[in-house]
Each structure stands twice: as C-alpha cells, then as structure tokens.
Design an enzyme around this catalytic site. Structure first.
Site, PDB file in Angstrom:
ATOM      1  N   ASN A   9       0.871  -1.183   0.000  1.00 55.03           N
ATOM      2  CA  ASN A   9       0.000   0.000   0.000  1.00 55.03           C
ATOM      3  C   ASN A   9       0.902   1.226   0.000  1.00 55.03           C
ATOM      4  O   ASN A   9       1.507   1.551   1.011  1.00 55.03           O
ATOM      5  CB  ASN A   9      -0.892  -0.041   1.249  1.00 55.03           C
ATOM      6  CG  ASN A   9      -1.732   1.216   1.403  1.00 55.03           C
ATOM      7  OD1 ASN A   9      -1.790   2.045   0.495  1.00 55.03           O
ATOM      8  ND2 ASN A   9      -2.387   1.346   2.553  1.00 55.03           N
ATOM      9  N   TRP A  10       0.960   1.884  -1.142  1.00 58.64           N
ATOM     10  CA  TRP A  10       1.905   2.993  -1.287  1.00 58.64           C
ATOM     11  C   TRP A  10       1.393   4.273  -0.643  1.00 58.64           C
ATOM     12  O   TRP A  10       2.142   5.259  -0.559  1.00 58.64           O
ATOM     13  CB  TRP A  10       2.213   3.241  -2.766  1.00 58.64           C
ATOM     14  CG  TRP A  10       2.972   2.143  -3.449  1.00 58.64           C
ATOM     15  CD1 TRP A  10       3.222   0.875  -2.978  1.00 58.64           C
ATOM     16  CD2 TRP A  10       3.581   2.209  -4.739  1.00 58.64           C
ATOM     17  NE1 TRP A  10       3.946   0.150  -3.894  1.00 58.64           N
ATOM     18  CE2 TRP A  10       4.183   0.946  -5.002  1.00 58.64           C
ATOM     19  CE3 TRP A  10       3.679   3.193  -5.722  1.00 58.64           C
ATOM     20  CZ2 TRP A  10       4.860   0.672  -6.181  1.00 58.64           C
ATOM     21  CZ3 TRP A  10       4.357   2.916  -6.907  1.00 58.64           C
ATOM     22  CH2 TRP A  10       4.942   1.669  -7.128  1.00 58.64           C
ATOM     23  N   LYS A  11       0.130   4.286  -0.240  1.00 58.20           N
ATOM     24  CA  LYS A  11      -0.468   5.482   0.390  1.00 58.20           C
ATOM     25  C   LYS A  11      -0.220   6.707  -0.497  1.00 58.20           C
ATOM     26  O   LYS A  11      -0.151   6.566  -1.721  1.00 58.20           O
ATOM     27  CB  LYS A  11       0.065   5.642   1.810  1.00 58.20           C
ATOM     28  CG  LYS A  11      -0.124   4.344   2.629  1.00 58.20           C
ATOM     29  CD  LYS A  11       0.124   4.485   4.088  1.00 58.20           C
ATOM     30  CE  LYS A  11      -0.075   3.131   4.779  1.00 58.20           C
ATOM     31  NZ  LYS A  11       0.116   3.187   6.228  1.00 58.20           N
ATOM     32  N   HIS A  95      -9.244   0.948   5.239  1.00 57.23           N
ATOM     33  CA  HIS A  95      -7.957   1.199   5.899  1.00 57.23           C
ATOM     34  C   HIS A  95      -8.149   2.131   7.090  1.00 57.23           C
ATOM     35  O   HIS A  95      -8.971   3.053   7.039  1.00 57.23           O
ATOM     36  CB  HIS A  95      -6.965   1.795   4.895  1.00 57.23           C
ATOM     37  CG  HIS A  95      -5.571   1.781   5.406  1.00 57.23           C
ATOM     38  ND1 HIS A  95      -5.109   2.722   6.302  1.00 57.23           N
ATOM     39  CD2 HIS A  95      -4.552   0.920   5.205  1.00 57.23           C
ATOM     40  CE1 HIS A  95      -3.854   2.431   6.605  1.00 57.23           C
ATOM     41  NE2 HIS A  95      -3.489   1.349   5.962  1.00 57.23           N
ATOM     42  N   GLU A  97      -6.536   4.568   8.081  1.00 57.42           N
ATOM     43  CA  GLU A  97      -6.382   6.001   7.757  1.00 57.42           C
ATOM     44  C   GLU A  97      -7.657   6.549   7.127  1.00 57.42           C
ATOM     45  O   GLU A  97      -8.027   7.702   7.355  1.00 57.42           O
ATOM     46  CB  GLU A  97      -5.157   6.202   6.844  1.00 57.42           C
ATOM     47  CG  GLU A  97      -3.859   6.010   7.630  1.00 57.42           C
ATOM     48  CD  GLU A  97      -2.722   5.407   6.841  1.00 57.42           C
ATOM     49  OE1 GLU A  97      -2.731   5.463   5.599  1.00 57.42           O
ATOM     50  OE2 GLU A  97      -1.800   4.847   7.483  1.00 57.42           O
ATOM     51  N   GLU A 167      -4.871  -5.015  10.649  1.00 60.35           N
ATOM     52  CA  GLU A 167      -3.822  -4.010  10.867  1.00 60.35           C
ATOM     53  C   GLU A 167      -4.096  -3.280  12.182  1.00 60.35           C
ATOM     54  O   GLU A 167      -4.889  -2.347  12.217  1.00 60.35           O
ATOM     55  CB  GLU A 167      -3.826  -2.988   9.724  1.00 60.35           C
ATOM     56  CG  GLU A 167      -3.553  -3.568   8.359  1.00 60.35           C
ATOM     57  CD  GLU A 167      -3.055  -2.507   7.382  1.00 60.35           C
ATOM     58  OE1 GLU A 167      -1.962  -2.709   6.844  1.00 60.35           O
ATOM     59  OE2 GLU A 167      -3.730  -1.489   7.184  1.00 60.35           O
ATOM     60  N   GLY A 173       2.939   2.314  10.783  1.00 61.19           N
ATOM     61  CA  GLY A 173       3.861   3.440  10.615  1.00 61.19           C
ATOM     62  C   GLY A 173       4.590   3.833  11.886  1.00 61.19           C
ATOM     63  O   GLY A 173       5.235   4.873  11.950  1.00 61.19           O
ATOM     64  N   SER A 213       3.983  -2.138  10.264  1.00 64.51           N
ATOM     65  CA  SER A 213       5.434  -2.165  10.442  1.00 64.51           C
ATOM     66  C   SER A 213       6.075  -3.509  10.089  1.00 64.51           C
ATOM     67  O   SER A 213       7.026  -3.934  10.740  1.00 64.51           O
ATOM     68  CB  SER A 213       5.807  -1.741  11.866  1.00 64.51           C
ATOM     69  OG  SER A 213       5.377  -0.404  12.109  1.00 64.51           O
ATOM     70  N   GLY A 234       3.185  -1.115   4.227  1.00 64.46           N
ATOM     71  CA  GLY A 234       3.207   0.318   3.946  1.00 64.46           C
ATOM     72  C   GLY A 234       4.613   0.781   3.609  1.00 64.46           C
ATOM     73  O   GLY A 234       5.092   0.630   2.485  1.00 64.46           O
ATOM     74  N   GLY A 235       5.298   1.342   4.610  1.00 67.70           N
ATOM     75  CA  GLY A 235       6.615   1.949   4.391  1.00 67.70           C
ATOM     76  C   GLY A 235       7.601   1.069   3.641  1.00 67.70           C
ATOM     77  O   GLY A 235       8.284   1.537   2.714  1.00 67.70           O
TER      78      GLY A 235
HETATM   79  P1  13P Z   1       3.432   0.336   7.668  1.00 63.11           P
HETATM   80  O1  13P Z   1       3.939  -0.946   7.056  1.00 63.11           O
HETATM   81  O2  13P Z   1       4.132   1.555   7.161  1.00 63.11           O
HETATM   82  O3  13P Z   1       3.308   0.266   9.145  1.00 63.11           O
HETATM   83  O4  13P Z   1       1.915   0.504   7.100  1.00 63.11           O
HETATM   84  C1  13P Z   1       1.034  -0.545   7.201  1.00 63.11           C
HETATM   85  C2  13P Z   1      -0.197  -0.188   6.452  1.00 63.11           C
HETATM   86  O5  13P Z   1      -0.941   0.669   6.857  1.00 63.11           O
HETATM   87  C3  13P Z   1      -0.481  -0.903   5.192  1.00 63.11           C
HETATM   88  O6  13P Z   1      -1.770  -0.644   4.762  1.00 63.11           O
END
Ligand code: 13P
Length: 251
Positions: A9-11, A95, A97, A167, A173, A213, A234-235
């Site tokens: 997920n590149w956000k 998600h 967010e 999640e 994050g 993470s 994510g990251g």
């Molecule tokens: P991180 O891997 O950056 O913690 O993000 C997880 C995430 O929200 C994937 O959707």
C-alpha cells in the site's frame, strides 16, 4: 484453498516518475518463482500507467480506495466502474487512515464493499483496533464488530473475493509490530469468527494478511504463523529491495 499474498500500500507517496522507477525496480528485484501473489497499490493517478507497466509481470495492481456510489456529483471521487475500466480488479477498503482521517464508518465501508463486489472486484478489507482499545482489552470485540458490520451482510459465495488485512492501528507506521504471537492470536480469532458465521470452508479459504510495520527482518517470523497468510505493507513497500525481501519471506 488460500495462498500467500503480499500487497504494498503505497499510500500518498510517489509521483508519476517515481512510480515508474519503483515499478521498474520491483520488476527487476521481485522473485518470479514463489507461490506468492504480489499486489501493489499506487495512487489513483498512477494506476492506469501501473497496469500497463506491469502487464506481462506477476505483479497486479490495486486501488487504495473507491467511492460507494455508481457515479454522479461526488467531486474528487473514483467509482468501481472507473477502476474496472482501466484494468484494476482489486481495491483496498476500510484502511484505518480512511476510517480515522476521512470519517469512514463501518456503514460506509460496507457500502463500498457491496459496490466493489457488484463490479466483481476483489476487496482487501482492512480492520484493526487502536492502542487504547487493546489496553482496555477490547481488541477482540472491536475487531469482531468491524468484521460483522463491514462484511457479514455478504452471502458465503461473495467471500471468494474477500481478502482480510488485520492491521492494529498502533502498529501502523510506528515501527511497533504486533508480536508474531499477538498476530496469530488475532488471526485465529478472526478465522474462528468467520467459521462460526459461514462455516469451515469459507474460513479455511479466506486469506488473512497482517499489516503494521512489517519489515524484512520481522516478516519471516510473522508469516510463519499458521493463520497469517501474508502481509499488507506500507513503508517497506516503497523500497524495492525491502518489498522483495518480504515477498521472499512469504514464499
Ligand atoms: P506500515 O507498514 O508503514 O506500518 O503501514 C502498514 C499499512 O498501513 C499498510 O496498509
């Protein structure tokens, strides 16, 4: 039977040029000999080029969100039909967010799920508790409610197109990961909840990804747990070498 999946997920990261660069790096670095489904979710404006770029690869493309309506006066929104029309068949919904920063309720997310399935899309359904809810030992109840309110309106057959992504919000994050034991405990609870509602077959066939993470150095241990079927990253999905290492850990 379910199979391992690793999704990135590149956000809200990577412009058009950076998207192309990362896709090229992924094509070069991701393994092609693993029984792992690989998905990337760039931003809306880069989806069409990503689909084209990845056409002859083992990497598929997902959207990070969509609107629940068919079409109409929803300035700034994107519909399921639009995603399908550019060759995107998977969408991430719910998600944390979207829930916390954009006010998406369980009811809105359920409507989005229904709309995506109407267009025969596959849904990566995200859910998970906040830190306070875990500290108050409400995490199982919260997760069960999110699952019920977002997905239990569906017929059993619709679950063919559902992938779950647990999640925990406190691990997103933050560099803080659920321990492999915490992840397994929750994933097992989720699978049991699905079994009670839909029976053994649906429960056994549904992939449950872990997100929060996940990095190359912790992925292997988390993915080794029996009810963890891969990850939503994510990251670490923004660096080809890290993402490739995580895919390798899932295979
Ligand atoms: P991180 O891997 O950056 O913690 O993000 C997880 C995430 O929200 C994937 O959707």
């Amino acid at each position: 039977m379910r199979h391992p999946i690793v999704a990135g997920n590149w956000k809200m990261n990577k412009n058009a040029e950076e998207t192309e660069d990362l896709l090229n790096d992924l094509i070069n670095q991701l393994p092609t000999d693993k029984e792992v489904e690989i998905i990337v979710a760039p931003t809306f404006i880069n989806l069409a080029s990503a689909v084209e770029h990845l056409e002859f690869t083992n990497i598929s493309v997902a959207a990070q969100n969509m609107h629940q309506a068919e079409n109409g006066a929803f300035t700034g929104e994107i519909s399921a039909d639009m995603l399908k029309s550019i060759g995107v068949h998977t969408v991430i919904l719910g998600h944390s967010e979207r829930r916390s920063l954009f006010g998406e309720t369980d009811a809105i997310i359920a409507a989005k799920v229904n709309q995506a399935l109407k267009y025969h899309m596959r849904v990566i359904f995200c859910f998970g508790e906040e830190l306070k809810e875990r500290q108050e030992k409400q995490h199982f109840a919260v997760v069960e409610n999110q699952l019920r309110n977002g997905l239990f309106q569906l017929e059993a057959t619709a679950w063919e197109n559902i992938v779950l992504a647990y999640e925990p919000v406190w691990a997103i994050g933050t560099g803080e990961t659920a321990s492999p034991e915490q992840a397994q405990e929750m994933h097992e609870f989720i699978r049991t909840t699905i079994r009670q509602q839909y029976g053994q077959e649906v429960a056994d066939n549904t992939a449950i990804l872990y997100g929060g993470s996940v990095k190359p150095d912790n992925a292997g241990e988390i993915f080794s747990k029996p009810d963890v079927d891969g990850g939503l990253i994510g990251g670490a999905a923004l660096k080809a070498a890290d993402f490739a290492a995580i895919v390798n850990a899932a295979g």
